[in-house]
Design an enzyme around this catalytic site. Structure first.
Site, short mmCIF file in Angstrom:
data_model
loop_
_atom_site.label_atom_id
_atom_site.label_comp_id
_atom_site.label_asym_id
_atom_site.label_seq_id
_atom_site.Cartn_x
_atom_site.Cartn_y
_atom_site.Cartn_z
N LYS A 1 0.86 -1.19 0.00
CA LYS A 1 0.00 0.00 0.00
C LYS A 1 0.89 1.23 0.00
O LYS A 1 2.02 1.18 0.47
CB LYS A 1 -0.89 0.03 1.26
N GLY B 1 -20.18 6.71 3.58
CA GLY B 1 -19.08 7.04 2.65
C GLY B 1 -19.55 6.82 1.22
O GLY B 1 -19.60 5.69 0.74
N GLY C 1 -18.26 7.49 -1.71
CA GLY C 1 -17.19 7.66 -2.70
C GLY C 1 -17.32 6.62 -3.79
O GLY C 1 -18.41 6.08 -4.01
N ASN C 2 -16.21 6.29 -4.44
CA ASN C 2 -16.27 5.33 -5.56
C ASN C 2 -16.88 4.00 -5.13
O ASN C 2 -17.84 3.52 -5.74
CB ASN C 2 -14.86 5.14 -6.14
N ALA C 3 -16.35 3.39 -4.08
CA ALA C 3 -16.82 2.07 -3.66
C ALA C 3 -18.27 2.14 -3.17
O ALA C 3 -19.13 1.38 -3.63
CB ALA C 3 -15.91 1.49 -2.59
N GLY C 4 -18.55 3.06 -2.25
CA GLY C 4 -19.87 3.15 -1.63
C GLY C 4 -20.97 3.48 -2.62
O GLY C 4 -22.05 2.88 -2.61
#
Ligand code: GLU
Length: 430
Positions: free
Chosen positions: A120, A232, A234-237
């Site tokens: 990471k 959240g 964002g992209n994932a949520g």
């Protein structure tokens, strides 16, 4: 004097409620090691990152000044294949956070059974208050600084919090300029025009939906009548919400860094995305009312997805969770203490290293396409994703039943077990 004392007290309380993510990761590893009866030497190897690089990044800011940012790349373990993992831009990045995220990547690629290790990266910065030019210069300086340790067969970065396909394009260009190649496989999550994979941008959310569908079957939750909330957006949520609602569940609550909202009648996720794009937040969505983050996490819904950062479900929150299923789109949102409470209360956990593995699974598919110079359709990519993540779900569920443990421990038993076997077989050098 009194005021200073109060500030210190507050900091101490904050430290108490926000545990160190790497300590959480080590505690999860310890539990898995116990169930696997791991050799102590192997356990010790798995408790240490192989390499930790800290870099200073001088960047010319738009106002003419020079600012020095700190960046990290932690390469945790590569026994099963090249290091793999995203790069995060956030003011709260710390070395211990990046170490934890790199460890989770190691177990994640192993649970997904793709031939990678875990890594990471992160830069301590506030991308919301940087211009595109500042962001590009910082990104390119970071890419140049990590170029000696990355590569298509060494370490393949990808997007994470507040980085995207444009960030990946800058890293790709910088790396290739320095090494004198055009090597698209050095990074994943690229724009399609540079060899990115169809389906990669939505893959984390889509994969999380596939695991939720499996969890609903196991728990006899009728998705057609179900409700859910996402912390959240964002992209994932947001992708999770948009795709999950096509299976029937109603989105009742959502949040982002600016606040949380709920609507009893339900909200259309696509319209909520459009509202956020226009106004900068989910807050103020027509027909919704504002609630606190705690209220959101404790909403009376069937499915709850923490899709923001680490440490959002702490013991105090866990005690009031009403959802039957938790789908962790975020990495590390639940602490080990909170896990115990949720398990005791019968909440079915789809842990991060399983739930959000769709992103890295499609990163792997992107990398394979790059290496083979042969590209698949979006349907082909999605169906390979579904097959891989569903089979990972079944491996984890089987392990949790066999060892009579929660799904997090089941996932760790599968993930850590495979890495441990590779480490044991490689032996200790020299
Ligand atoms: N940042 C994503 C994760 O946490 C994706 C990593 C990747 O595709 O390498 O899983």
């Amino acid at each position: 004097m009194a005021q200073k004392y109060e500030v210190r007290q507050l900091q101490q309380t904050q430290q108490q409620v926000k545990p160190n993510p790497f300590e959480n990761a080590l505690e999860q590893l310890r539990i898995a090691a116990e169930h696997l009866k791991l050799d102590e030497g192997i356990h010790q190897i798995l408790a240490h990152p192989k390499r930790q690089l800290t870099v200073s990044l001088p960047v010319k800011m738009d106002d003419g000044s020079t600012k020095v940012f700190t960046g990290y790349r932690v390469q945790y373990n590569d026994a099963r294949g090249p290091f793999k993992g995203g790069i995060r831009y956030h003011p709260g990045v710390t070395l211990d956070e990046v170490k934890a995220l790199a460890a989770w990547m190691t177990w994640k690629t192993s649970v997904a059974n793709i031939p990678y290790g875990g890594a990471k990266g992160g830069i301590i910065c506030d991308p919301k208050h940087m211009s595109a030019g500042e962001n590009e210069r910082m990104t390119r300086r970071f890419a140049a600084s990590i170029t000696p340790i990355i590569g298509p067969y060494k370490d393949i970065p990808a997007p994470d919090v507040y980085t995207n396909s444009q960030t990946m394009a800058w890293i790709l260009d910088t790396y290739n300029t320095i090494v004198g190649l055009m090597s698209p496989a050095v990074i994943t999550g690229k724009p399609i025009s540079l060899g990115g994979s169809l389906g990669r941008d939505k893959a984390t959310g889509r994969g999380a939906v596939y695991t939720t569908v499996e969890a609903a079957k196991v728990n006899k939750v009728d998705l057609k009548k179900a409700t859910f909330a996402v912390q959240g957006f964002g992209n994932a949520g947001a992708n999770f919400a948009e795709i999950l609602q096509t299976y029937g569940p109603k989105l009742r609550g959502a949040s982002d860094s600016k606040g949380a909202i709920m609507s009893k009648a339900g909200m259309d996720a696509a319209k909520l995305v459009a509202h956020k794009e226009k106004t900068g937040s989910v807050v103020g969505f027509p027909g919704s009312q504002e609630i606190s983050d705690k209220e959101l996490l404790q909403m009376d819904v069937d499915i709850l997805s923490p899709a923001a950062l680490e440490n959002s479900i702490l013991p105090d929150i866990a005690r009031g969770v009403k959802a039957k299923i938790i789908t962790e789109c975020a990495n590390g949102p639940t602490t080990p203490e909170a896990d115990k409470i949720l398990h005791a209360n019968g909440v079915f956990m789809i842990p991060d290293i399983l739930a959000n593995s769709g992103g890295v699974i499609v990163s792997y598919l992107e990398w394979v396409q790059n290496l083979e110079r042969n590209y698949w359709t979006e349907d082909e990519v999605n169906s390979m994703l579904e097959k891989k993540i569903t089979s990972a779900f079944r491996d984890v569920h089987a392990a949790s039943l066999k060892h009579n443990v929660d799904m997090r421990t089941g996932a760790m038993i599968v993930g850590v077990g495979r890495v441990a076997e590779a480490v044991r077989t490689l032996g200790v050098f020299p």
